[in-house]
Write a protein that holds these residues in place. Structure first.
Motif, PDB file in Angstrom:
ATOM      1  N   ARG A 141       1.036  -1.363  -0.241  1.00 18.74           N
ATOM      2  CA  ARG A 141       0.176  -0.017  -0.053  1.00 18.74           C
ATOM      3  C   ARG A 141       0.438   1.299   0.336  1.00 18.74           C
ATOM      4  NH1 ARG A 141      -4.910  -0.329   4.518  1.00 18.74           N
ATOM      5  NH2 ARG A 141      -5.319   1.681   3.498  1.00 18.74           N
ATOM      6  N   GLU A 142       1.842   1.530   0.216  1.00 18.47           N
ATOM      7  CA  GLU A 142       2.785   2.791   0.810  1.00 18.47           C
ATOM      8  C   GLU A 142       4.017   2.613  -0.242  1.00 18.47           C
ATOM      9  OE1 GLU A 142       3.610   2.291   5.070  1.00 18.47           O
ATOM     10  OE2 GLU A 142       2.113   2.244   5.805  1.00 18.47           O
ATOM     11  N   ARG A 143       4.259   1.165  -0.510  1.00 22.97           N
ATOM     12  CA  ARG A 143       5.420   1.442  -1.865  1.00 22.97           C
ATOM     13  C   ARG A 143       5.846   0.968  -3.015  1.00 22.97           C
ATOM     14  NH1 ARG A 143      10.483   0.303   2.789  1.00 22.97           N
ATOM     15  NH2 ARG A 143      11.121   0.025   0.414  1.00 22.97           N
ATOM     16  N   ALA A 144       4.604   0.457  -3.060  1.00 27.03           N
ATOM     17  CA  ALA A 144       4.541  -0.367  -4.131  1.00 27.03           C
ATOM     18  C   ALA A 144       3.830   0.155  -5.241  1.00 27.03           C
ATOM     19  CB  ALA A 144       4.172  -2.026  -4.652  1.00 27.03           C
ATOM     20  N   ALA A 145       2.087   0.679  -4.630  1.00 24.57           N
ATOM     21  CA  ALA A 145       1.464   0.799  -5.784  1.00 24.57           C
ATOM     22  C   ALA A 145       1.464   2.075  -6.345  1.00 24.57           C
ATOM     23  CB  ALA A 145       0.524   0.992  -4.607  1.00 24.57           C
ATOM     24  N   VAL A 151      -2.662   1.189  -7.028  1.00 22.92           N
ATOM     25  CA  VAL A 151      -3.387   1.711  -5.958  1.00 22.92           C
ATOM     26  C   VAL A 151      -4.653   1.309  -5.906  1.00 22.92           C
ATOM     27  CG1 VAL A 151      -4.472   3.601  -4.820  1.00 22.92           C
ATOM     28  CG2 VAL A 151      -2.431   3.752  -5.876  1.00 22.92           C
ATOM     29  N   GLU A 152      -6.099   1.536  -6.181  1.00 23.77           N
ATOM     30  CA  GLU A 152      -6.510  -0.026  -6.052  1.00 23.77           C
ATOM     31  C   GLU A 152      -6.721  -1.531  -5.657  1.00 23.77           C
ATOM     32  OE1 GLU A 152     -11.210  -0.714  -8.501  1.00 23.77           O
ATOM     33  OE2 GLU A 152      -8.764  -0.789  -9.463  1.00 23.77           O
ATOM     34  N   ALA A 153      -6.049  -1.734  -6.233  1.00 28.10           N
ATOM     35  CA  ALA A 153      -5.614  -3.165  -5.394  1.00 28.10           C
ATOM     36  C   ALA A 153      -4.412  -3.484  -4.553  1.00 28.10           C
ATOM     37  CB  ALA A 153      -4.391  -4.187  -6.376  1.00 28.10           C
ATOM     38  N   CYS A 170      -4.061  -9.150  -2.777  1.00 27.75           N
ATOM     39  CA  CYS A 170      -3.696  -8.189  -3.314  1.00 27.75           C
ATOM     40  C   CYS A 170      -4.389  -7.560  -4.475  1.00 27.75           C
ATOM     41  CB  CYS A 170      -2.551  -7.464  -2.908  1.00 27.75           C
ATOM     42  SG  CYS A 170      -2.521  -6.038  -4.321  1.00 27.75           S
ATOM     43  N   HIS A 171      -5.339  -7.417  -5.098  1.00 26.16           N
ATOM     44  CA  HIS A 171      -5.445  -7.492  -5.704  1.00 26.16           C
ATOM     45  C   HIS A 171      -7.322  -7.002  -5.762  1.00 26.16           C
ATOM     46  CE1 HIS A 171      -8.577  -9.087  -9.340  1.00 26.16           C
ATOM     47  NE2 HIS A 171      -7.531  -9.821  -9.589  1.00 26.16           N
ATOM     48  N   LYS A 172      -8.035  -6.031  -7.139  1.00 29.84           N
ATOM     49  CA  LYS A 172      -9.131  -4.850  -6.909  1.00 29.84           C
ATOM     50  C   LYS A 172     -10.396  -5.989  -6.067  1.00 29.84           C
ATOM     51  CE  LYS A 172     -10.391  -5.356 -11.235  1.00 29.84           C
ATOM     52  NZ  LYS A 172     -10.662  -4.625 -12.696  1.00 29.84           N
ATOM     53  N   ASP A 173      -9.963  -7.563  -6.409  1.00 26.54           N
ATOM     54  CA  ASP A 173     -11.444  -7.925  -6.184  1.00 26.54           C
ATOM     55  C   ASP A 173     -10.960  -8.820  -4.796  1.00 26.54           C
ATOM     56  OD1 ASP A 173     -13.198  -6.987  -8.586  1.00 26.54           O
ATOM     57  OD2 ASP A 173     -12.174  -8.254  -9.589  1.00 26.54           O
TER      58      ASP A 173
END
Length: 188
Positions: A141-145, A151-153, A170-173
């Protein structure tokens, strides 16, 4: 008659006699010995099976992950199973020494952000595994998106466990994938 033709007729007659003997129940002494040995072997196998307790098959993390990703819970980006221990420990930050089994799947294309990590751990390691997955979630969330889809994922990332199976999705769904995952864990 020629020699070849006589041999052919003799061969056919021999087969016919064997068929008649088998159908009529005639057995030679050798057939009786073979049948008795087969019967004894079959009886012994049944006796052993009745006296042994069968080990319960435990589905692996890789099998569960494959079932989930081949299902219809979400559209998965192109991904790969991570098996390199250096990448797992140094890049992803996972300590496999506290796990019993694991499966780590990540995106192939860096523009996507996807991870499905399953870890089977015993009771003594459960809290440490959960903490490790939470740290990975924070990193995602803080460093990879960076891109909106990433960001959504990352924001939808789920970390939890069911029994001895701990997971990060880690996936939007992620919520739909989690439902499919729990189904596979409980009934797979």
């Amino acid at each position: 008659m020629t020699y070849i033709r006589k041999n052919k007729i003799a061969h056919i007659l021999t087969k016919a006699v064997i068929c008649v003997m088998l159908l009529s129940g005639c057995k030679s002494e050798q057939d009786t010995i073979i049948a008795d040995n087969t019967l004894d072997t079959a009886t012994a196998a049944v006796d052993v099976a009745e006296n042994e307790e069968f080990e319960k098959y435990v589905i692996t993390c890789d099998e569960i992950a494959e079932r989930v990703m081949s299902g219809s819970s979400a559209e998965f980006p192109r991904h790969m199973v991570v098996t390199d221990e250096t990448m797992i420990s140094d890049v992803l930050g996972y300590d496999l020494s506290i796990t019993l089994d694991h499966s780590i799947n990540i995106q192939l294309v860096s523009a996507d952000l996807f991870e499905l990590t399953l870890i089977r751990a015993d009771e003594d390691s459960g809290d440490a595994v959960l903490q490790m997955l939470k740290e990975r979630k924070d990193y995602l969330r803080e460093r990879a998106a960076f891109y909106p889809a990433q960001v959504e994922a990352a924001d939808a990332t789920v970390v939890s466990h069911t029994g001895d199976m701990y997971y990060l999705i880690c996936h939007k769904d992620a919520v739909n994938i989690e439902k499919a995952l729990i189904t596979e864990i409980n009934y797979g």
